[in-house]
Design a protein around this motif. Structure first.
Motif, PDB file in Angstrom:
ATOM      1  N   GLU A 411      34.925  33.074  28.685  1.00  0.00           N
ATOM      2  CA  GLU A 411      36.180  33.538  28.110  1.00  0.00           C
ATOM      3  C   GLU A 411      35.960  34.634  27.076  1.00  0.00           C
ATOM      4  O   GLU A 411      36.744  35.588  26.982  1.00  0.00           O
ATOM      5  N   GLN A 412      34.893  34.525  26.275  1.00  0.00           N
ATOM      6  CA  GLN A 412      34.610  35.559  25.291  1.00  0.00           C
ATOM      7  C   GLN A 412      34.316  36.909  25.954  1.00  0.00           C
ATOM      8  O   GLN A 412      34.823  37.947  25.526  1.00  0.00           O
ATOM      9  N   GLN A 413      33.508  36.881  27.009  1.00  0.00           N
ATOM     10  CA  GLN A 413      33.193  38.137  27.694  1.00  0.00           C
ATOM     11  C   GLN A 413      34.422  38.696  28.388  1.00  0.00           C
ATOM     12  O   GLN A 413      34.662  39.920  28.367  1.00  0.00           O
ATOM     13  N   MET A 414      35.249  37.844  28.981  1.00  0.00           N
ATOM     14  CA  MET A 414      36.458  38.310  29.635  1.00  0.00           C
ATOM     15  C   MET A 414      37.430  38.934  28.629  1.00  0.00           C
ATOM     16  O   MET A 414      38.115  39.908  28.927  1.00  0.00           O
ATOM     17  N   GLU A 415      37.474  38.370  27.426  1.00  0.00           N
ATOM     18  CA  GLU A 415      38.349  38.920  26.393  1.00  0.00           C
ATOM     19  C   GLU A 415      37.920  40.333  26.010  1.00  0.00           C
ATOM     20  O   GLU A 415      38.741  41.224  25.835  1.00  0.00           O
ATOM     21  N   VAL A 416      36.602  40.541  25.910  1.00  0.00           N
ATOM     22  CA  VAL A 416      36.093  41.886  25.601  1.00  0.00           C
ATOM     23  C   VAL A 416      36.428  42.858  26.731  1.00  0.00           C
ATOM     24  O   VAL A 416      36.934  43.959  26.497  1.00  0.00           O
ATOM     25  N   ARG A 512      37.648  55.653  39.374  1.00  0.00           N
ATOM     26  CA  ARG A 512      37.814  54.464  38.536  1.00  0.00           C
ATOM     27  C   ARG A 512      36.551  53.620  38.630  1.00  0.00           C
ATOM     28  O   ARG A 512      36.159  53.211  39.724  1.00  0.00           O
ATOM     29  N   VAL A 513      35.915  53.348  37.501  1.00  0.00           N
ATOM     30  CA  VAL A 513      34.699  52.537  37.465  1.00  0.00           C
ATOM     31  C   VAL A 513      35.095  51.061  37.520  1.00  0.00           C
ATOM     32  O   VAL A 513      35.965  50.613  36.766  1.00  0.00           O
ATOM     33  N   SER A 514      34.438  50.316  38.401  1.00  0.00           N
ATOM     34  CA  SER A 514      34.745  48.892  38.553  1.00  0.00           C
ATOM     35  C   SER A 514      33.493  48.056  38.294  1.00  0.00           C
ATOM     36  O   SER A 514      32.389  48.577  38.138  1.00  0.00           O
ATOM     37  N   ASP A 515      33.683  46.735  38.271  1.00  0.00           N
ATOM     38  CA  ASP A 515      32.579  45.766  38.118  1.00  0.00           C
ATOM     39  C   ASP A 515      31.807  45.928  36.809  1.00  0.00           C
ATOM     40  O   ASP A 515      30.629  45.601  36.741  1.00  0.00           O
ATOM     41  N   PHE A 516      32.460  46.423  35.771  1.00  0.00           N
ATOM     42  CA  PHE A 516      31.749  46.643  34.512  1.00  0.00           C
ATOM     43  C   PHE A 516      31.660  45.347  33.710  1.00  0.00           C
ATOM     44  O   PHE A 516      32.541  44.491  33.759  1.00  0.00           O
ATOM     45  N   GLY A 517      30.556  45.206  32.985  1.00  0.00           N
ATOM     46  CA  GLY A 517      30.378  44.095  32.067  1.00  0.00           C
ATOM     47  C   GLY A 517      30.025  42.767  32.686  1.00  0.00           C
ATOM     48  O   GLY A 517      29.874  41.772  31.970  1.00  0.00           O
ATOM     49  N   LEU A 518      29.866  42.679  33.991  1.00  0.00           N
ATOM     50  CA  LEU A 518      29.550  41.403  34.633  1.00  0.00           C
ATOM     51  C   LEU A 518      28.052  41.138  34.694  1.00  0.00           C
ATOM     52  O   LEU A 518      27.629  40.024  35.005  1.00  0.00           O
ATOM     53  N   SER A 519      27.246  42.151  34.402  1.00  0.00           N
ATOM     54  CA  SER A 519      25.795  41.974  34.497  1.00  0.00           C
ATOM     55  C   SER A 519      25.264  40.979  33.481  1.00  0.00           C
ATOM     56  O   SER A 519      24.152  40.465  33.645  1.00  0.00           O
TER      57      SER A 519
END
Length: 677
Positions: A411-416, A512-519
């Motif tokens: 949830e914290q990462q999703m909020e960012v 449009r850049v996608s899939d960011f921050g999931l690494s």
């Protein structure tokens, strides 16, 4: 005695004179050692007998110093010979066939005559321009063996004869200009799939224009009276005037046969009259035929009705069984594992849909009911296009194999990530978290991704991705990635998975850049060790990613745009054959630029556009800077954006970042930020 002493005393040599003489000797030795000097001097004696044009070509000089007009070298070998509109005369000199490293040869608008010698030794030749001369004879057969040739212009000469089918060997040919010659015969066998510039007007060609060439304008074929088919007049298959387009050459039946009469033929006036009995039999036959047709129709109708009833019954049974099981067949495929918790498990809370902003517009049940279409599979799961009951279209990503310590971390990462709002990022709408199911709902991009624009349907019928669009998409992707890097200074966010399939295209054609921050959630098993985009320092451990490793991946993306090569394809041939398995695109580009001709790295589809060489070389330099082996030598994304925009001639506003900034989330700790580096 004094005189004798003076005579026996040796004068001291002048050091400056000695150095000059030494340089001249070395220069002369280099010229003598160059194997291309003698063939060029022989060419000069025949093409410029008065020595009034090629005055800079002297036996004591080196052609590779830049002093010889029209000559360029690489590694002390002549690679370009461009002598245009200089009134050179004579036959094509056979001595030039010794220039085995020649890549560009242009003799436009001169007075060369005669037939061609055998050019099969010029295996590296890429561009051959011989228009507006007086060459004659048949089409030079040796040209068909020059497999690297992609520009051939023999227009405005006196060539004759037919065009050989061996031309089809030139699979890389982009330009073929043969207009204003005396070529004859058919061209129906020509098949050059890469051809972009074609002209055979003003010849004596005959027959049908092949389908592979019918897309060129009519001006490419005019002046060939017996040539027909699109884009010219339609071919006439019947007997007609052979001088007209599409006319048949001759009728298979001679005129004598058509007009002569036989003594056994009964004249029409001596034929017996038709009897009424024949008319009756004819009428009965017609009624019988109609009856047979009606009977067939009735039988077919009865069979169709039986088949319809049978299949409808089966379909109804399947539909009822599908409804009783709680979902349609499509939903079972898309959501094969139920996101609902097991009621038998006590203390487990059912997940819920969390929206990033705005009011709640749909629930998980709405997604389950929506018709779904798979868009593709990636490193973090499978993406689907979902059409909701209210008509809205969203993209749903089922996140798989994530290394999540708990619901709070997710949830914290999703909020960012939900706070990142930029015109070059795919907008996030909502997420769902449960023990066995994690979903991420995003904006749907209707125009696919950059990978398919670059590599999809390569071959005949493909619409190439033009240079302006490539540069625009590169700039948009760079802005999106730079925003991720600068949006949250304390967290130093990274994308972690930059590649062409993650650059999506919206309805207005923007990147449009996608899939960011999931690494940050990559598990050791799911993190790709080498997909062609990985930085060297991240290849051993895909979870140790930094902003500089993002820059490396973006640099590979730029090289992919320029070369048209996919960095993650298997390739065991060609220039990259030194590397087994996945092509190391940055190393291949560096080797070509260092050892070969820089233009060889560029996509052949870009060769049709004029006056873009400077921009392509500029973007190539940016891509090579981003893919430096040392992370410290790579530029920051802000500077990459600035350099690309300068290539496009766009002035970058200093307040550009401020307009798209976001505030740091107070709910995210520094510990979480360090984990995302």
């Amino acid at each position: 005695m004094a005189a004798m002493a003076a005579a026996t005393t040796k004068p001291n040599p002048n050091p400056l004179t000695t150095a000059v003489l030494l340089l001249l000797l070395l220069h002369h030795a280099a010229a003598v050692n160059n194997p291309d000097v003698q063939p060029l001097l022989l060419f000069k004696t025949t093409a410029d007998p008065t020595a009034t044009v090629l005055t800079s070509w002297t036996p004591t000089s080196d052609p590779c110093t830049g002093s010889w007009v029209g000559v360029s070298c690489l590694h002390n070998r002549v690679t370009r010979l461009v002598l245009e509109n200089l009134n050179l005369t004579g036959p094509f000199p056979p001595s030039l066939t010794s220039l085995t490293q020649l890549r560009v040869l242009s003799f436009k608008q001169n007075g060369f005559t005669g037939q061609f010698p055998n050019l099969s030794n010029l295996t590296t030749l890429k561009l051959l321009f011989l228009s507006h001369n007086r060459f004659s004879g048949d089409f030079p057969p040796s040209l068909s063996s020059l497999s690297k040739l992609y520009r051939l212009d023999l227009s405005h000469n006196n060539f004759s004869g037919s065009l050989p089918l061996s031309l089809n060997r030139l699979t890389h040919l982009l330009t073929l200009r043969l207009e204003q010659n005396g070529f004859t015969g058919p061209i129906s066998g020509l098949n050059l799939p890469s051809l972009q510039d074609f002209n055979v007007s003003g010849n004596g060609l005959t027959g049908n224009i092949p389908v592979s060439l019918s897309g060129f304008p009519a001006t490419s074929f005019r002046g060939n009276p017996v040539l027909c088919g699109p884009p010219l007049e339609k071919c006439n298959v019947g007997p007609s005037d052979p001088t007209r387009p599409g006319g048949a050459m001759a009728s298979p039946v001679s005129p004598k046969t058509t007009v002569s009469s036989s003594p056994t033929v009964v004249p029409s006036e001596t034929k017996p009259p038709v009897k009424s009995g024949n008319s009756r039999r004819s009428k009965i036959s017609s009624l019988a035929i109609i009856g047979i047709i009606l009977g067939d129709i009735l039988v077919l109708g009865l069979v169709s009705l039986l088949l319809y009833c049978y299949f409808w019954r089966n379909y109804s049974n399947k539909s009822m069984s599908g409804k009783s099981s709680g979902g349609s067949q499509v939903e079972k495929i898309v959501y094969s594992s139920s996101p609902y918790p097991n009621p038998a498990q006590s203390g487990y809370e059912r997940g819920k849909m969390v929206f990033f902003e705005g009011e709640r517009r749909f629930e998980l049940e709405d997604l389950l009911r929506a018709s779904a279409e798979m868009l593709g599979k990636g490193g973090f799961g499978t993406a689907y296009k979902a059409i909701l009951d209210d008509g809205n279209v969203v993209a749903v990503k089922r996140l798989k194999d994530l290394n999540v310590n708990g619901k709070k971390e997710f949830e914290q990462q999703m909020e960012v990530l939900g706070r990142l709002k930029h015109s070059n990022l795919v907008g996030l709408k909502a997420y769902y978290f449960a023990r066995d199911e994690k979903l991420l709902v995003c904006e749907y991009m209707p125009n696919g991704n950059l990978f398919w624009l670059l590599h999809g349907n390569r071959g005949p019928g493909r619409t190439p991705l033009d240079w302006t669009t490539r540069l625009k998409l590169a700039a948009g992707a760079a802005r999106g990635l730079a925003f991720i890097h600068n949006s949250c200074k304390s967290l130093r966010l990274v994308h972690g998975n930059i590649k062409s399939t993650n650059i999506l295209i919206d309805k207005t054609g923007n990147a449009r850049v996608s899939d960011f921050g999931l690494s940050i959630f990559s598990s050791p098993s799911s993190a790709p060790k080498s997909n062609g985009y990985r930085a060297p320092e991240a290849a051993l451990d895909g979870r140790k990613l930094t902003q500089k490793s993002d820059v490396y991946s973006f640099g590979v993306l730029l090289l992919e745009l320029l070369t048209g090569k996919c960095p993650s394809i298997m390739d065991n041939s060609g220039p990259g054959s030194g590397y087994s398995g996945v092509v190391d695109l940055p190393r291949w580009v560096q080797s070509v630029v260092r050892e070969e001709w820089t233009a060889e790295v560029f996509d052949l589809e870009l060769m049709r556009y004029k006056d873009i060489e400077e921009e392509m070389v500029g973007l190539l330099q940016i891509g090579m800077a981003c893919t430096q082996a040392s992370p410290d030598q790579r530029p920051k994304m802000n500077y990459v954006v600035k350099m690309i925009e300068e290539l496009r001639g766009v002035e970058v506003s200093p307040s550009h970042e401020a307009r798209d900034s976001v505030s740091d989330s107070p709910a995210v700790s520094e510990e979480t930020g360090r984990a995302s580096e």
